[in-house]
Motif scaffolding. Structure first.
Motif, PDB file in Angstrom:
ATOM      1  N   SER A 203       0.850  -1.192   0.000  1.00  0.00           N
ATOM      2  CA  SER A 203       0.000   0.000   0.000  1.00  0.00           C
ATOM      3  C   SER A 203       0.889   1.247   0.000  1.00  0.00           C
ATOM      4  CB  SER A 203      -0.914  -0.019   1.232  1.00  0.00           C
ATOM      5  OG  SER A 203      -1.721   1.127   1.262  1.00  0.00           O
ATOM      6  N   VAL A 204       1.552   1.482  -1.154  1.00  0.00           N
ATOM      7  CA  VAL A 204       2.560   2.538  -1.215  1.00  0.00           C
ATOM      8  C   VAL A 204       2.339   3.510  -2.369  1.00  0.00           C
ATOM      9  CG1 VAL A 204       4.307   1.108  -0.100  1.00  0.00           C
ATOM     10  CG2 VAL A 204       4.118   1.080  -2.590  1.00  0.00           C
ATOM     11  N   TYR A 205       1.252   3.350  -3.107  1.00  0.00           N
ATOM     12  CA  TYR A 205       1.002   4.248  -4.229  1.00  0.00           C
ATOM     13  C   TYR A 205       0.402   5.566  -3.740  1.00  0.00           C
ATOM     14  CZ  TYR A 205       1.990   0.172  -7.066  1.00  0.00           C
ATOM     15  OH  TYR A 205       2.610  -0.918  -7.639  1.00  0.00           O
ATOM     16  N   GLU A 206       0.361   6.528  -4.659  1.00  0.00           N
ATOM     17  CA  GLU A 206      -0.078   7.903  -4.345  1.00  0.00           C
ATOM     18  C   GLU A 206       0.880   8.587  -3.365  1.00  0.00           C
ATOM     19  OE1 GLU A 206      -2.699   9.129  -6.142  1.00  0.00           O
ATOM     20  OE2 GLU A 206      -2.573   7.160  -7.079  1.00  0.00           O
ATOM     21  N   LYS A 207       2.139   8.159  -3.353  1.00  0.00           N
ATOM     22  CA  LYS A 207       3.167   8.768  -2.517  1.00  0.00           C
ATOM     23  C   LYS A 207       4.085   9.648  -3.365  1.00  0.00           C
ATOM     24  CE  LYS A 207       1.902   6.421   1.170  1.00  0.00           C
ATOM     25  NZ  LYS A 207       1.336   7.066   2.374  1.00  0.00           N
ATOM     26  N   THR A 208       4.625  10.682  -2.752  1.00  0.00           N
ATOM     27  CA  THR A 208       5.544  11.584  -3.437  1.00  0.00           C
ATOM     28  C   THR A 208       6.934  10.982  -3.506  1.00  0.00           C
ATOM     29  OG1 THR A 208       4.296  13.508  -2.669  1.00  0.00           O
ATOM     30  CG2 THR A 208       6.543  13.901  -3.432  1.00  0.00           C
ATOM     31  N   ILE A 209       7.574  11.135  -4.666  1.00  0.00           N
ATOM     32  CA  ILE A 209       8.915  10.592  -4.896  1.00  0.00           C
ATOM     33  C   ILE A 209       9.848  11.739  -5.297  1.00  0.00           C
ATOM     34  CG2 ILE A 209      10.269   8.985  -6.279  1.00  0.00           C
ATOM     35  CD1 ILE A 209       7.605   7.502  -6.776  1.00  0.00           C
ATOM     36  N   PRO A 210      11.025  11.858  -4.680  1.00  0.00           N
ATOM     37  CA  PRO A 210      11.477  11.093  -3.516  1.00  0.00           C
ATOM     38  C   PRO A 210      10.761  11.554  -2.253  1.00  0.00           C
ATOM     39  CG  PRO A 210      13.083  12.759  -4.063  1.00  0.00           C
ATOM     40  CD  PRO A 210      12.038  12.824  -5.140  1.00  0.00           C
ATOM     41  N   GLY A 211      10.836  10.732  -1.210  1.00  0.00           N
ATOM     42  CA  GLY A 211      10.175  11.102   0.036  1.00  0.00           C
ATOM     43  C   GLY A 211      10.399  10.076   1.118  1.00  0.00           C
ATOM     44  N   GLU A 212      10.247  10.509   2.365  1.00  0.00           N
ATOM     45  CA  GLU A 212      10.378   9.631   3.523  1.00  0.00           C
ATOM     46  C   GLU A 212       9.134   9.748   4.389  1.00  0.00           C
ATOM     47  OE1 GLU A 212      13.956  10.326   5.673  1.00  0.00           O
ATOM     48  OE2 GLU A 212      15.268   9.797   4.001  1.00  0.00           O
ATOM     49  N   GLU A 213       8.860   8.682   5.117  1.00  0.00           N
ATOM     50  CA  GLU A 213       7.652   8.639   5.931  1.00  0.00           C
ATOM     51  C   GLU A 213       7.898   7.777   7.162  1.00  0.00           C
ATOM     52  OE1 GLU A 213       2.950   7.230   5.426  1.00  0.00           O
ATOM     53  OE2 GLU A 213       4.386   7.004   3.778  1.00  0.00           O
ATOM     54  N   ILE A 214       7.466   8.252   8.321  1.00  0.00           N
ATOM     55  CA  ILE A 214       7.495   7.459   9.549  1.00  0.00           C
ATOM     56  C   ILE A 214       6.176   6.703   9.658  1.00  0.00           C
ATOM     57  CG2 ILE A 214       7.644   7.514  12.062  1.00  0.00           C
ATOM     58  CD1 ILE A 214      10.246   8.214  10.637  1.00  0.00           C
ATOM     59  N   ILE A 215       6.257   5.414   9.901  1.00  0.00           N
ATOM     60  CA  ILE A 215       5.063   4.577  10.046  1.00  0.00           C
ATOM     61  C   ILE A 215       4.918   4.233  11.528  1.00  0.00           C
ATOM     62  CG2 ILE A 215       3.951   2.426   9.354  1.00  0.00           C
ATOM     63  CD1 ILE A 215       5.704   2.561   6.816  1.00  0.00           C
ATOM     64  N   LYS A 216       3.904   4.804  12.148  1.00  0.00           N
ATOM     65  CA  LYS A 216       3.766   4.696  13.596  1.00  0.00           C
ATOM     66  C   LYS A 216       3.223   3.356  14.043  1.00  0.00           C
ATOM     67  CE  LYS A 216       3.136   9.668  14.287  1.00  0.00           C
ATOM     68  NZ  LYS A 216       2.242  10.723  14.827  1.00  0.00           N
ATOM     69  N   GLN A 217       2.454   2.690  13.186  1.00  0.00           N
ATOM     70  CA  GLN A 217       1.875   1.404  13.599  1.00  0.00           C
ATOM     71  C   GLN A 217       1.642   0.513  12.390  1.00  0.00           C
ATOM     72  OE1 GLN A 217      -2.302   0.999  15.073  1.00  0.00           O
ATOM     73  NE2 GLN A 217      -1.340   0.319  16.974  1.00  0.00           N
ATOM     74  N   LYS A 218       2.111  -0.719  12.482  1.00  0.00           N
ATOM     75  CA  LYS A 218       1.885  -1.745  11.465  1.00  0.00           C
ATOM     76  C   LYS A 218       1.926  -3.085  12.180  1.00  0.00           C
ATOM     77  CE  LYS A 218       3.583  -3.370   6.950  1.00  0.00           C
ATOM     78  NZ  LYS A 218       2.411  -3.010   6.132  1.00  0.00           N
ATOM     79  N   PHE A 219       1.229  -4.077  11.629  1.00  0.00           N
ATOM     80  CA  PHE A 219       1.181  -5.383  12.275  1.00  0.00           C
ATOM     81  C   PHE A 219       1.671  -6.472  11.325  1.00  0.00           C
ATOM     82  CE2 PHE A 219      -1.902  -2.873  14.611  1.00  0.00           C
ATOM     83  CZ  PHE A 219      -1.640  -3.221  15.935  1.00  0.00           C
ATOM     84  N   TYR A 220       2.460  -7.383  11.870  1.00  0.00           N
ATOM     85  CA  TYR A 220       2.830  -8.618  11.190  1.00  0.00           C
ATOM     86  C   TYR A 220       2.479  -9.781  12.117  1.00  0.00           C
ATOM     87  CZ  TYR A 220       5.498  -6.364   7.444  1.00  0.00           C
ATOM     88  OH  TYR A 220       5.857  -5.632   6.351  1.00  0.00           O
TER      89      TYR A 220
END
Length: 299
Positions: free
Chosen positions: A176-193
Motif C-alpha cells: 500500500s505505497v502508491y499515491e506517494k511523493t517521490i522522492p520522500g520519507e515517511e514514519i510509520i507509527k503502527q503496522k502489524f505482522y
C-alpha cells in the motif's frame, strides 16, 4: 544491512508519474511472478526447520474505476523444493489450506491496499468441501488441537480479507505505497505482522519508509520495521513464552522481531518489478526464526 541484486528488462513507457507521485497502473494485463520463500528455525543450536518453496503467481489487472482496481490472482504452481523430515510430514496438510485461496478476485484502493475479496463465497465453499472430504478424519478426532485448526480455518476462509491483509506474501505483492511523493520519507507509527512462532498472534511494529529514484526508469522503496516492546501484544507473547518455551529452553525471553523490505517499481507505470522481504524473529539466542521472500516479475 542486506544487499539486493535486481534483474534488468525492457522498460514500459506509459506516463504514470504525475507531479512526482507514483500511481498504480491501469494497463498491466496478465503478469506472472515467481515467489521464492526460504525459512529456517533454530532451537538450542539445532536446525529444526529448513525449507524452500517456489510459487508461480498469475496477476491480472482486470479493471479500474471510482471504487478501485480489480485484480485476479491465481496460484499456478506451488513446489516445496527443499524440506526436512518434520516439515515434509506437514507439507501435504498445509497445501490443503492453500487450496481455498489459490484463486482470488480482489479489489484494491488507489494506494494498492486490498480492501475486498470479491469471490469470498467461492473460497468458503471450497473450504467446506475440503472439510467434508480430506479433513473429515480431523473433524471426527474431536480433540482440542483438531478443533483449534478447524476453527482457525473457518475464520480465515469465511472472512478472508483479514488473512490477505495480514499475510506476508500478499503484503509483498500488494504494498500500500502508491499515491506517494517521490522522492520522500515517511514514519510509520503502527503496522502489524503475524508472529511466526506464536500461532495466531499479531505483533505491533513501527518503522520508516523511503522512496528514491534509482534512475530514469526505476523507483526504489525501502522499508524497515522493529517491534514495539510495550502493550498487550508483547505481554501476550511473554506469557506464552514463560509457560511453554522457558521450561524447554531454560532461558529468559529476550524478544526481537525485525522486518526489512525492498521494492523496485517501473517509474512510468507503477508496475512492481521486484520485491524482497527479510524477517527475523527471535525469542533469545536459543530460538530463532528467519525467512526470506523474493518476488520477481517473470513476464
Amino acid at each position: 544491512m542486506s544487499r539486493f541484486k535486481f534483474f534488468e528488462e525492457s522498460r514500459e513507457s506509459d506516463n504514470r508519474i504525475e507531479d512526482n507521485i507514483l500511481h498504480y497502473g491501469v494497463d498491466f494485463g496478465m503478469r506472472e511472478y515467481e515467489l521464492v520463500q526460504e525459512q529456517q528455525t533454530v532451537a538450542n543450536e539445532q536446525l529444526i526447520l529448513d525449507t524452500k518453496t517456489i510459487m508461480q503467481w498469475q496477476h491480472e489487472h482486470v479493471g479500474n474505476g471510482p471504487s478501485g482496481h480489480r485484480i485476479n490472482l491465481n496460484l499456478a504452481k506451488h513446489d516445496v523444493v527443499k524440506t526436512n523430515q518434520l516439515f515434509a510430514q506437514l507439507s501435504g496438510f498445509a497445501k490443503l489450506f492453500n487450496a481455498p485461496v489459490a484463486r482470488l478476485e480482489l479489489r484494491l484502493d488507489k494506494t494498492g491496499l486490498v480492501i475486498e475479496i470479491l469471490n469470498q463465497m467461492e473460497i468458503y465453499d471450497i473450504w467446506n468441501d475440503i472439510k467434508a472430504k480430506e479433513l473429515h478424519p480431523l473433524i471426527n478426532a474431536k480433540t482440542s488441537e483438531s478443533e483449534s485448526i478447524l476453527t482457525a480455518g473457518d475464520k480465515d476462509f469465511r472472512h478472508t480479507l483479514e488473512l490477505v491483509t495480514n499475510g506476508t506474501i500478499y503484503q509483498l505483492m500488494f504494498p500500500s505505497v502508491y499515491e506517494k511523493t517521490i522522492p520522500g520519507e515517511e514514519i510509520i507509527k503502527q503496522k502489524f505482522y503475524s508472529s511466526n512462532i506464536f500461532n495466531g498472534k499479531k505483533i505491533e511494529f513501527k518503522g520508516k519508509r523511503a522512496f528514491t529514484e534509482q534512475n530514469d526508469d526505476i523507483v526504489l522503496l525501502r522499508e524497515n520495521f522493529m517491534f514495539v516492546d510495550a502493550g498487550k501484544h508483547y505481554s501476550d507473547v511473554k506469557g506464552i513464552y514463560d509457560s511453554q518455551f522457558k521450561p524447554v529452553l531454560n532461558a529468559e525471553m529476550n524478544y526481537d522481531y525485525s522486518v526489512e523490505l525492498t521494492y523496485r517499481f517501473f517509474k512510468h507505470t507503477g508496475l512492481l518489478e521486484y520485491a524482497n522481504c527479510k524477517i527475523e524473529e527471535r525469542l533469545n539466542e536459543k530460538f530463532i526464526f528467519s525467512s526470506n521472500y523474493e518476488l520477481i516479475l517473470k513476464k
